[in-house]
Scaffold this active site. Sequence first.
Site, PDB file in Angstrom:
ATOM      1  N   GLU A  55       0.823  -1.215   0.000  1.00 25.74           N
ATOM      2  CA  GLU A  55       0.000   0.000   0.000  1.00 25.74           C
ATOM      3  C   GLU A  55       0.852   1.258   0.000  1.00 25.74           C
ATOM      4  O   GLU A  55       0.509   2.249  -0.640  1.00 25.74           O
ATOM      5  CB  GLU A  55      -0.924   0.017   1.223  1.00 25.74           C
ATOM      6  CG  GLU A  55      -1.698   1.343   1.324  1.00 25.74           C
ATOM      7  CD  GLU A  55      -2.687   1.420   2.473  1.00 25.74           C
ATOM      8  OE1 GLU A  55      -2.731   0.490   3.297  1.00 25.74           O
ATOM      9  OE2 GLU A  55      -3.437   2.416   2.517  1.00 25.74           O
ATOM     10  N   ASP A  66      -0.992  -5.148   2.735  1.00 30.00           N
ATOM     11  CA  ASP A  66      -1.360  -3.942   3.473  1.00 30.00           C
ATOM     12  C   ASP A  66      -0.698  -4.083   4.842  1.00 30.00           C
ATOM     13  O   ASP A  66      -1.135  -4.910   5.648  1.00 30.00           O
ATOM     14  CB  ASP A  66      -2.887  -3.824   3.602  1.00 30.00           C
ATOM     15  CG  ASP A  66      -3.302  -2.457   4.144  1.00 30.00           C
ATOM     16  OD1 ASP A  66      -4.475  -2.077   3.970  1.00 30.00           O
ATOM     17  OD2 ASP A  66      -2.445  -1.768   4.746  1.00 30.00           O
ATOM     18  N   ASP A  88      -6.326  -3.836   0.386  1.00 35.98           N
ATOM     19  CA  ASP A  88      -7.333  -3.902   1.459  1.00 35.98           C
ATOM     20  C   ASP A  88      -8.047  -5.251   1.475  1.00 35.98           C
ATOM     21  O   ASP A  88      -8.422  -5.752   2.539  1.00 35.98           O
ATOM     22  CB  ASP A  88      -8.396  -2.811   1.251  1.00 35.98           C
ATOM     23  CG  ASP A  88      -7.862  -1.394   1.437  1.00 35.98           C
ATOM     24  OD1 ASP A  88      -8.248  -0.521   0.633  1.00 35.98           O
ATOM     25  OD2 ASP A  88      -7.076  -1.171   2.373  1.00 35.98           O
ATOM     26  N   THR A 128      -5.569   1.770   9.518  1.00 33.35           N
ATOM     27  CA  THR A 128      -4.544   2.691  10.041  1.00 33.35           C
ATOM     28  C   THR A 128      -5.138   3.710  11.020  1.00 33.35           C
ATOM     29  O   THR A 128      -4.545   3.983  12.068  1.00 33.35           O
ATOM     30  CB  THR A 128      -3.842   3.421   8.886  1.00 33.35           C
ATOM     31  OG1 THR A 128      -3.101   2.472   8.109  1.00 33.35           O
ATOM     32  CG2 THR A 128      -2.891   4.486   9.379  1.00 33.35           C
ATOM     33  N   ILE A 134      -0.651  -2.288   7.580  1.00 30.12           N
ATOM     34  CA  ILE A 134      -1.621  -2.077   8.658  1.00 30.12           C
ATOM     35  C   ILE A 134      -2.942  -1.698   8.006  1.00 30.12           C
ATOM     36  O   ILE A 134      -3.104  -0.562   7.527  1.00 30.12           O
ATOM     37  CB  ILE A 134      -1.187  -0.976   9.645  1.00 30.12           C
ATOM     38  CG1 ILE A 134       0.162  -1.286  10.298  1.00 30.12           C
ATOM     39  CG2 ILE A 134      -2.271  -0.788  10.732  1.00 30.12           C
ATOM     40  CD1 ILE A 134       0.667  -0.216  11.259  1.00 30.12           C
ATOM     41  N   ASP A 135      -3.868  -2.653   7.951  1.00 30.38           N
ATOM     42  CA  ASP A 135      -5.202  -2.321   7.423  1.00 30.38           C
ATOM     43  C   ASP A 135      -6.039  -1.886   8.626  1.00 30.38           C
ATOM     44  O   ASP A 135      -6.249  -2.637   9.564  1.00 30.38           O
ATOM     45  CB  ASP A 135      -5.825  -3.531   6.727  1.00 30.38           C
ATOM     46  CG  ASP A 135      -7.148  -3.145   6.087  1.00 30.38           C
ATOM     47  OD1 ASP A 135      -7.135  -2.301   5.168  1.00 30.38           O
ATOM     48  OD2 ASP A 135      -8.200  -3.628   6.543  1.00 30.38           O
TER      49      ASP A 135
HETATM   50  C1  LIP Z   1      -8.935   1.210   5.244  1.00 34.90           C
HETATM   51  C2  LIP Z   1      -9.926   0.085   5.089  1.00 34.90           C
HETATM   52  C3  LIP Z   1     -11.289   0.566   5.559  1.00 34.90           C
HETATM   53  C4  LIP Z   1     -11.745   1.650   4.625  1.00 34.90           C
HETATM   54  C5  LIP Z   1     -10.789   2.794   4.705  1.00 34.90           C
HETATM   55  C6  LIP Z   1      -9.346   2.365   4.384  1.00 34.90           C
HETATM   56  P1  LIP Z   1      -6.313   1.444   5.468  1.00 34.90           P
HETATM   57  O1  LIP Z   1      -7.663   0.747   4.888  1.00 34.90           O
HETATM   58  O2  LIP Z   1      -9.524  -1.047   5.795  1.00 34.90           O
HETATM   59  O3  LIP Z   1     -12.234  -0.466   5.602  1.00 34.90           O
HETATM   60  O4  LIP Z   1     -13.040   2.072   4.954  1.00 34.90           O
HETATM   61  O5  LIP Z   1     -11.194   3.779   3.782  1.00 34.90           O
HETATM   62  O6  LIP Z   1      -9.252   1.997   3.046  1.00 34.90           O
HETATM   63  O7  LIP Z   1      -6.176   2.732   4.723  1.00 34.90           O
HETATM   64  O8  LIP Z   1      -6.476   1.663   6.911  1.00 34.90           O
HETATM   65  O9  LIP Z   1      -5.198   0.471   5.139  1.00 34.90           O
END
Ligand code: LIP
Length: 264
Positions: free
Chosen positions: A65, A81, A208, A86, A83-84
């Site tokens: 990412e 990713d 994601d 964040t 940290i999904d």
């Molecule tokens: C996030 C997703 C989340 C989405 C956010 C963002 P990140 O990923 O996991 O569900 O609503 O817009 O995309 O940016 O924290 O890796």
Amino acid sequence: MFRNICDGTIDIARRAGEIMLDSSDPEVMDKGTKDNHVTEIDLKVQQFLKKELLALLPGSTFVGEEEDDDDRSSDDYWIVDPIDGTTNFIRNLQMSVVSIALIHSGEPVMGVVYNPYTDEMFYALKGNGSFRNGKKIKVSDRKPENCIFATSWGAYDKSGSSETFRISEKIYGICEDIRRMGSAAYELCKTAEGSIDLYYEPILHPWDHAAAGFILTEAGGIISSVYGEQDLFKRNSVIAANNPDNLEFLRKIIIEEKERKTSQ
Ligand code: LIP
């Protein structure tokens, strides 16, 4: 075929989770909009994962990412990713995961998603089913009226959020309840284990959903874009469900709302 590296990938995901837990008060930077963040720990975890995964599978390449890391030149490449969730990480909401997918000849063959706060390790190998901490998982068989629906309203681009709220309102009137957990990968893994049943995000990136979407399909679920785009890198919106009928139930409501809006 990749069974021999699944355990290694799981170990790497767990060690990446330790980096998350060992951090405190990370430096936060914005990415494009005021609501889209990246921390020094996202970058540190991605650098760790890239080094370890490329060493685990010599000849593979890496898509991450952060830092526009996009090398799909090998037949085997990782989509990561670091940290999904964040924003959850920054706010210590303790609902963020490490997400690792392996693509072979254009198709996902392995997915690993790890939540270090709950020590939940979700993983799947093609044709072998999905697991959480070694226990096989599968999607629910709930009908729409008994479903929990996980969604977001476009956190990083709120231009379409009024439409998405209208879609949520329609679904909320039929289903049991809504959840917004702030991590697509975690919500899709909870769908794979049968805790959540329906899922929609208007804007997502491959990192994601690549790993958790695969874990969901190996658990008997189904994932697509609203208009059925199968290519991971062309799938902007994502819908997912515990079975094909419920996926079409979701798709119908979403498309009706989009077409109603454009006909006005
Ligand atoms: C996030 C997703 C989340 C989405 C956010 C963002 P990140 O990923 O996991 O569900 O609503 O817009 O995309 O940016 O924290 O890796």
